[in-house]
Design a protein around this motif. Sequence first.
Motif, short mmCIF file in Angstrom:
data_model
loop_
_atom_site.label_atom_id
_atom_site.label_comp_id
_atom_site.label_asym_id
_atom_site.label_seq_id
_atom_site.Cartn_x
_atom_site.Cartn_y
_atom_site.Cartn_z
N LYS A 1 0.83 -1.21 0.00
CA LYS A 1 0.00 0.00 0.00
C LYS A 1 0.86 1.26 0.00
CE LYS A 1 -3.98 -1.86 2.54
NZ LYS A 1 -4.82 -1.69 3.75
N ASP B 1 -4.58 1.39 -4.10
CA ASP B 1 -5.53 1.24 -2.99
C ASP B 1 -6.35 2.51 -2.78
OD1 ASP B 1 -2.98 2.31 -2.25
OD2 ASP B 1 -3.52 2.11 -0.14
N GLU B 2 -5.73 3.66 -2.93
CA GLU B 2 -6.46 4.92 -2.78
C GLU B 2 -7.44 5.15 -3.93
OE1 GLU B 2 -3.91 8.29 -1.87
OE2 GLU B 2 -2.40 6.92 -1.05
N GLU C 1 -10.50 3.09 -3.24
CA GLU C 1 -11.34 3.70 -2.20
C GLU C 1 -12.23 4.78 -2.79
OE1 GLU C 1 -8.84 5.10 0.91
OE2 GLU C 1 -8.24 3.08 1.56
N LYS C 2 -11.75 5.45 -3.82
CA LYS C 2 -12.53 6.49 -4.49
C LYS C 2 -13.36 5.93 -5.65
CE LYS C 2 -9.43 10.28 -3.25
NZ LYS C 2 -10.46 11.01 -2.47
N ASP D 1 2.51 6.83 -7.06
CA ASP D 1 2.90 6.92 -5.65
C ASP D 1 4.31 7.50 -5.51
OD1 ASP D 1 2.12 5.81 -2.76
OD2 ASP D 1 4.25 5.41 -3.11
N THR E 1 -4.84 11.31 -6.53
CA THR E 1 -5.71 10.43 -7.34
C THR E 1 -6.28 11.19 -8.54
OG1 THR E 1 -7.55 10.97 -5.84
CG2 THR E 1 -6.34 8.91 -5.42
#
Length: 284
Positions: free
Chosen positions: A50, A56-57, A60-61, A179, A185
């Motif tokens: 992560k 992963d972000e 989430e969105k 990242d 994002t």
Amino acid sequence: MKGINKINIYHKLTAVLLASSMAFSLTGCAGRVDMKKLSPSAILEIQDVKDVTLVDELLEKEELSYNDDLNIIEAAEKLEKSLDILDQLKDVDFKDVSKLDSLTKEQKEAALALTTEDIELLKEDATYNGKDLVEFERKLFALKTLYHLKETTQDWVQTNGRDISIEYMMAAVKGSVADELELSTKDYSKITIPAKFYSKEPEDYVIHVGDDIYRVPVGVGEIWNTIDYIYAVQEATLKGDKELETYRKALNYGKTTMAAGSNHKKNKLSEQYSASYIEKNYVK
């Protein structure tokens, strides 16, 4: 216990609905590291992973959608499970099974929910060669059930396998770059992997981030391997076992790049974690 399980599976699959409201269901290498033990979702449960990807972000969105039902990680996981099913069924003799009476709608739905253990039990039924009529009927039913599972799974893989493989590898590469460059994002969409410039020899690849260009030196780490395989899958003519092996390999490349992360120095990109580090710390 095995015999009891077989009977339960058989009765579940052959049951006829007593009312329209009654539900019928059964519950039940590529790169330098073999990542088969870790599913696409399991990799993203590792904190160190992560920390080196934006995937992963984005999830989430609710970004990185593959279609209306699945995001790209869910799609990659479904593809991997589908490949496992086809591997499990490759030694079953389905000669003339297509000529038998079809399963009911409910039985077809149940066939697609079979677990690995269920499939193995039905494979045992499918090998019966005796004269007992009840056992022979079970054999025919097992063959029809497994045949429907195989055909449906194979059709889905042929329709979706290439796109999922490419999109998953793309997400792995772009997520690690995003990242490393500390992109938000919202800025993820600025990352692009251009079409390949054809050369007879291995070459450096490039990644565009808005107006900036980053070079991935030839053969450096998992990120170069994965980009190289993205191009290979885009270009390939895929049939039969070659198709399945290609998608399996693509998933493995995506996983290794997801776990490897990336580093940048000036305009050059390389991996953050080596293959040996990944194998030692993530693959148990």
